[in-house]
Design a protein around this motif. Sequence first.
Motif, PDB file in Angstrom:
ATOM      1  N   GLY A 205       0.811  -1.217   0.000  1.00  0.00           N
ATOM      2  CA  GLY A 205       0.000   0.000   0.000  1.00  0.00           C
ATOM      3  C   GLY A 205       0.841   1.263   0.000  1.00  0.00           C
ATOM      4  N   TRP A 206       1.917   1.255   0.809  1.00  0.00           N
ATOM      5  CA  TRP A 206       2.827   2.409   0.877  1.00  0.00           C
ATOM      6  C   TRP A 206       3.439   2.686  -0.496  1.00  0.00           C
ATOM      7  CZ3 TRP A 206       3.093   6.155   4.157  1.00  0.00           C
ATOM      8  CH2 TRP A 206       2.830   5.966   5.514  1.00  0.00           C
ATOM      9  N   LYS A 207       3.896   1.651  -1.153  1.00  0.00           N
ATOM     10  CA  LYS A 207       4.576   1.835  -2.444  1.00  0.00           C
ATOM     11  C   LYS A 207       3.608   2.345  -3.518  1.00  0.00           C
ATOM     12  CE  LYS A 207       8.403   0.753  -0.705  1.00  0.00           C
ATOM     13  NZ  LYS A 207       9.297   1.892  -0.357  1.00  0.00           N
ATOM     14  N   ILE A 208       2.395   1.818  -3.516  1.00  0.00           N
ATOM     15  CA  ILE A 208       1.401   2.303  -4.484  1.00  0.00           C
ATOM     16  C   ILE A 208       1.094   3.775  -4.223  1.00  0.00           C
ATOM     17  CG2 ILE A 208      -1.001   2.086  -5.232  1.00  0.00           C
ATOM     18  CD1 ILE A 208      -0.761  -0.934  -4.699  1.00  0.00           C
ATOM     19  N   ALA A 209       0.935   4.120  -2.942  1.00  0.00           N
ATOM     20  CA  ALA A 209       0.626   5.504  -2.580  1.00  0.00           C
ATOM     21  C   ALA A 209       1.772   6.442  -2.943  1.00  0.00           C
ATOM     22  CB  ALA A 209       0.324   5.587  -1.082  1.00  0.00           C
ATOM     23  N   GLN A 210       3.011   6.013  -2.691  1.00  0.00           N
ATOM     24  CA  GLN A 210       4.169   6.848  -3.014  1.00  0.00           C
ATOM     25  C   GLN A 210       4.298   7.065  -4.512  1.00  0.00           C
ATOM     26  OE1 GLN A 210       7.308   4.649  -1.132  1.00  0.00           O
ATOM     27  NE2 GLN A 210       6.773   5.341   0.929  1.00  0.00           N
ATOM     28  N   ALA A 211       4.053   6.012  -5.292  1.00  0.00           N
ATOM     29  CA  ALA A 211       4.120   6.147  -6.751  1.00  0.00           C
ATOM     30  C   ALA A 211       3.049   7.112  -7.252  1.00  0.00           C
ATOM     31  CB  ALA A 211       3.956   4.780  -7.409  1.00  0.00           C
ATOM     32  N   PHE A 212       1.833   6.973  -6.753  1.00  0.00           N
ATOM     33  CA  PHE A 212       0.733   7.838  -7.176  1.00  0.00           C
ATOM     34  C   PHE A 212       0.992   9.284  -6.781  1.00  0.00           C
ATOM     35  CE2 PHE A 212      -3.335   9.922  -6.238  1.00  0.00           C
ATOM     36  CZ  PHE A 212      -3.951   9.839  -7.496  1.00  0.00           C
ATOM     37  N   LEU A 213       1.401   9.496  -5.518  1.00  0.00           N
ATOM     38  CA  LEU A 213       1.635  10.854  -5.042  1.00  0.00           C
ATOM     39  C   LEU A 213       2.827  11.481  -5.763  1.00  0.00           C
ATOM     40  CD1 LEU A 213       0.652  13.005  -3.085  1.00  0.00           C
ATOM     41  CD2 LEU A 213       2.113  12.001  -1.310  1.00  0.00           C
ATOM     42  N   GLY A 214       3.869  10.687  -6.049  1.00  0.00           N
ATOM     43  CA  GLY A 214       5.024  11.198  -6.787  1.00  0.00           C
ATOM     44  C   GLY A 214       4.629  11.691  -8.170  1.00  0.00           C
ATOM     45  N   CYS A 215       3.784  10.899  -8.863  1.00  0.00           N
ATOM     46  CA  CYS A 215       3.303  11.311 -10.193  1.00  0.00           C
ATOM     47  C   CYS A 215       2.460  12.574 -10.092  1.00  0.00           C
ATOM     48  CB  CYS A 215       2.491  10.182 -10.824  1.00  0.00           C
ATOM     49  SG  CYS A 215       3.468   8.742 -11.298  1.00  0.00           S
ATOM     50  N   LEU A 216       1.677  12.687  -9.022  1.00  0.00           N
ATOM     51  CA  LEU A 216       0.831  13.867  -8.827  1.00  0.00           C
ATOM     52  C   LEU A 216       1.681  15.116  -8.619  1.00  0.00           C
ATOM     53  CD1 LEU A 216      -2.169  14.667  -8.602  1.00  0.00           C
ATOM     54  CD2 LEU A 216      -1.971  14.344  -6.127  1.00  0.00           C
ATOM     55  N   ILE A 217       2.727  14.996  -7.808  1.00  0.00           N
ATOM     56  CA  ILE A 217       3.623  16.134  -7.565  1.00  0.00           C
ATOM     57  C   ILE A 217       4.316  16.543  -8.857  1.00  0.00           C
ATOM     58  CG2 ILE A 217       5.711  16.883  -6.345  1.00  0.00           C
ATOM     59  CD1 ILE A 217       4.856  14.991  -4.052  1.00  0.00           C
ATOM     60  N   TYR A 218       4.738  15.549  -9.642  1.00  0.00           N
ATOM     61  CA  TYR A 218       5.363  15.854 -10.937  1.00  0.00           C
ATOM     62  C   TYR A 218       4.374  16.546 -11.870  1.00  0.00           C
ATOM     63  CZ  TYR A 218       7.135  15.024 -15.652  1.00  0.00           C
ATOM     64  OH  TYR A 218       7.535  15.191 -16.952  1.00  0.00           O
ATOM     65  N   ALA A 219       3.113  16.096 -11.824  1.00  0.00           N
ATOM     66  CA  ALA A 219       2.088  16.643 -12.722  1.00  0.00           C
ATOM     67  C   ALA A 219       1.827  18.119 -12.478  1.00  0.00           C
ATOM     68  CB  ALA A 219       0.791  15.851 -12.575  1.00  0.00           C
ATOM     69  N   VAL A 220       2.012  18.576 -11.239  1.00  0.00           N
ATOM     70  CA  VAL A 220       1.739  19.988 -10.928  1.00  0.00           C
ATOM     71  C   VAL A 220       3.015  20.831 -10.891  1.00  0.00           C
ATOM     72  CG1 VAL A 220      -0.347  19.409  -9.645  1.00  0.00           C
ATOM     73  CG2 VAL A 220       1.830  19.582  -8.430  1.00  0.00           C
ATOM     74  N   SER A 221       4.177  20.203 -11.067  1.00  0.00           N
ATOM     75  CA  SER A 221       5.439  20.963 -10.996  1.00  0.00           C
ATOM     76  C   SER A 221       6.124  21.047 -12.357  1.00  0.00           C
ATOM     77  CB  SER A 221       6.374  20.336  -9.953  1.00  0.00           C
ATOM     78  OG  SER A 221       6.619  18.972 -10.255  1.00  0.00           O
ATOM     79  N   ALA A 222       6.570  19.917 -12.897  1.00  0.00           N
ATOM     80  CA  ALA A 222       7.346  19.923 -14.144  1.00  0.00           C
ATOM     81  C   ALA A 222       6.503  19.668 -15.380  1.00  0.00           C
ATOM     82  CB  ALA A 222       8.466  18.884 -14.056  1.00  0.00           C
TER      83      ALA A 222
END
Length: 504
Positions: A205-222
Amino acid sequence: MGRFSDFFSKELGRRQVWLFFLLATFVYVVPLILADYPYIDDNWRSLSAAAGSAWAEQGRLFTELFYNLLTFSNAAPNIFPLPLLIASLAMAAALTSLTFHYYPQPTIACCLVPLPLWYNPFFLQNLSYQYDGPAMALSVVAVIYAITIRPPSRIQQWLVPSFLVALAIGLYQVSFNVFLGLCCLEVLRGANDKLAWPKWCELIGWKIAQAFLGCLIYAVSAYPFTQQNRTLLLNWAAEPLLQLHVNIARVLEKVVLLFHGGFAWVFAGLLLCAIAGAVRLGLNVVARQDSTANKMLIGLICVLALPVVTLLVSGMALFFRDFNEGARTLMGFAVLLVLLFYLSHLALARIHQRLPLLLMVPLLAMLSLSYAYGRVLTVQKAFAASALLSLEHDIASNRQLLEAKRIYMSVTYSDHWLRGAAGSFKQMPVLHYLLNIDFFMLAENLPKVGITNVVAEKERRNATRVGYQGYPPVVENLYYRIYLLGDYGFIVMKEPAPIKALHW
């Protein structure tokens, strides 16, 4: 002799492990530093007015910021090999962290397991780029720390790895494949170490959440800076499964080039050891103190993790309409190697504590490939320098060509330009795939010698080969002809003859 033998079996401290990886990472990139060859994109980046920028529009904003900070400027003048040395230092620290994450009391043999993250044969093409290579390496460093970092608070355990994932994607998007692959390895490790069922599920669950949140942060930054034509996915209205099948077949065709001659035997041995390790892992799952249903589910997920890691060799690149089959996109192959090394270590360590040192054999094979590739780069550099001087002389010595408004250079691809590396290409076919240079000369190189009126033929592609060869050339040599019509010149490449086998 006894002390030397003990060195390979004794527990190492963090400083010793870091020194091992520092030496190992540096030795691997020495051929690239010695070759000092500006590789494809490096030519236009170093000559552009913005000196190497344009990463933001490729979705790699953090690469642009990295060079801005490193050069104390708003551009990116070429400072190779400093970025590569910095990346090597960072990688040594990251691999040290990953080793202690896998093995709290590591030996030299334990240090060999994560080393393919750097000794990935296909990663040599990434590292060939004097500009992009170090940033790609740092993206892998960020991914490794996203796996190993353990912040104290729960909210930080969510955010810090996710920010590192976003940083990695913003440096080079393909590194996301490496993160997902290492997550799969975490799942296998948890099963092998008999992690309690609730903890094991929480890990997933942690790894899925980290992957999703990482993509979300990238989507709003770069991501907002990215050109839209670089993000087009497969055409889902035109048999997407067939497109995926074709893309996978093209990747497999390229990967198979590595398994030639002695490399095939080395990796066959590695695969056999990994299969034995997989059986060992399966027995550990069966021996868990869990319900039968839980053990079956764990076993099923572990079995599924193996093809997932294999698919991640190219991973997300398979789903883009503009599919790139270049070796630089195969970063996931490193995780597949780490998985094979991890499983092999499980099997070999069970037999004898020093047997895992046999993992040095495939690592030495990959190191030898690095040096062979370095020699090919040196040959390519000499050939490119000769071609550049030849073109410069022919244009500069003809006043009409020198004063022409524009000279179009035809684009002619061939596998036979680099005759000096024919023997290496025959013995190691993967070298030609890694080099990825099948042209005579880039128009972007000519400003280096003062010729500024040559451009690559794009919208006029092949016009020179079809429409102007009826005229007498003003220059003709072994590799090209140059035509002049009014104020415009045309450089037409000759198709090189196939390289004949050498007999002594």
